[in-house]
Enzyme design. Sequence first.
Site, short mmCIF file in Angstrom:
data_model
loop_
_atom_site.label_atom_id
_atom_site.label_comp_id
_atom_site.label_asym_id
_atom_site.label_seq_id
_atom_site.Cartn_x
_atom_site.Cartn_y
_atom_site.Cartn_z
N ARG A 93 44.56 45.15 45.45
CA ARG A 93 43.82 46.28 46.01
C ARG A 93 42.48 45.88 46.62
O ARG A 93 41.68 46.72 47.00
CB ARG A 93 43.58 47.33 44.94
CG ARG A 93 42.86 46.81 43.71
CD ARG A 93 42.47 47.97 42.87
NE ARG A 93 42.01 47.56 41.56
CZ ARG A 93 41.43 48.39 40.71
NH1 ARG A 93 41.25 49.64 41.05
NH2 ARG A 93 41.05 47.97 39.53
N ASP A 252 42.64 35.21 35.68
CA ASP A 252 42.52 35.67 37.08
C ASP A 252 41.20 36.40 37.31
O ASP A 252 40.87 36.72 38.45
CB ASP A 252 43.69 36.58 37.46
CG ASP A 252 43.90 37.71 36.47
OD1 ASP A 252 44.24 37.41 35.31
OD2 ASP A 252 43.69 38.87 36.83
#
Length: 490
Positions: A93, A252
């Site tokens: 996103r 991440d």
Amino acid sequence: MLKLENLSFDNSYVKLPDVFWERVKPTPFPNPYVVSVNPAAAELLNLDPGEFARPDFAEYFCGAKLLPGSDPIAMLYSGHQFGHYNPQLGDGRAIMLGEVKNEQGEPWELQLKGAGITRFSRDGDGRAVLRSTIREYLCGEAMHGLGIPTTRSLCIVAGEEVVWRERPEPGAMLLRMAPSHVRFGSFEVFHYRRQYEHLKLLADYVIDHHYLHVREAENPYARLLHEVAIRTGHMVAQWQAVGWAHGVLNTDNMSILGLTMDYGPFGFLERYDPTFICNHSDHQGRYSFQHQPDIGYWNIRALGQALSHLIDDEDALKMAPQVYEQAMLESYAELMRGKLGFTESHAGDDKLVTDLLNLMDSSRTDYTTFFRDLGNFQLEEPSSNSAIRDFFLHREAFDDWTTRYRERLIAEKSQDAERKVRMDQVNPKYVLRNHVAERAIQLATREKDYSEIDRLLELLSHPFTDQPGMEAYALPAPDDSPPIIVSCSS
Ligand code: AMP
Ligand code: MG
């Protein structure tokens, strides 16, 4: 000072092979408008503040218009989430509009979070809610104000977009900036896919753009790991010293530059509680406040694993987590000495800190206000220390600690006035307390009143300075305030 059209784009990441990214345009909102712009971040781009008032400013930062030279991409990465490897993550996103080089030659990647679906969106909608963009926008700048390495925040743009979470909520996009958004997971993806050529390309990219000096080393990749371990150690130490929990320390969300990034359910400690879990979905407390130093160790080991194909020196791989730990512990000890007002390092300092934290734990003492007020400690007139004593339920135990603290200060010939000045420079008065952020969020979402966001941005950019009329922002949440529930991916 530059106009938007004159920003100078470099887009070095796009020069890497196309498996590293997906070229994708943001999906704009209808009728976008600016919620807040941060002049301090604009200055990093040499952007003329006059540009903020342009009617099309919001269009550029919600993807309706593209800045000349921008070449938007979503970056590929994978990562360990809550200890388990997830082979396919990537920017689901966030879309990187491009990399701007400022007049000083510094690179700034412009990333638009909430910009719509990418190849990496999986089941997500590619959107972010206004609530979470406000939190990330403010906390990025609050951390910067505190001197903690972090991504920066340029602006929030909203529009006529409803995003569904547990309920319909206003959507928004956040423009965040960092010299690089490369994560530990950016390396992991190529390691676990056994794409070692790509792994090497990425390591070379990171070295050439951000760690050029390690080229001199005998094994530049081992040196890179070593330096990331040190930077990560310093970052985690700063989180622990200021009393901040990230909430989702998956690999991440770990920056290769040692920046605090991907703000989600983060929280500043209020009453001191080492078991503090800010992420509502973290049932085991894997990412609780007290576990962060160990998680940093775990994550550096994961990065070492990801780089292992490039590093044949077994010892360097084995040592990296220890290098991290040593950097973290030394940095933490130094920061805590500063918070206590010590200029020297003495045997027993660690114990003094631990004993204090244990007392704070049993009294649930407000972490930020206590350290700020400790700056008023008087050696000359011990009777005037009663306000500090009142932070504790077990007064006698605190008196015993105070006796040791006093002796320790006398041992380095500490002077009250001079020490207070120093302590005020390291013990913030204002942090982004959840209830303070929540008020700005409520005003924004219910009333479209964004003034509180700007007020907090200004306040938190100077967290060490007493600001007249802003006393209320320094106070802990009232005892009867409702719990604020935050979790991942809002
Ligand atoms: P985070 O927990 O925000 O670090 O996100 C973990 C992964 O989920 C990343 O790959 C994100 O890009 C992805 N993600 C989170 N929220 C969304 C969303 N609303 N739409 C698409 N992808 C998302
Ligand atoms: Mg993330």
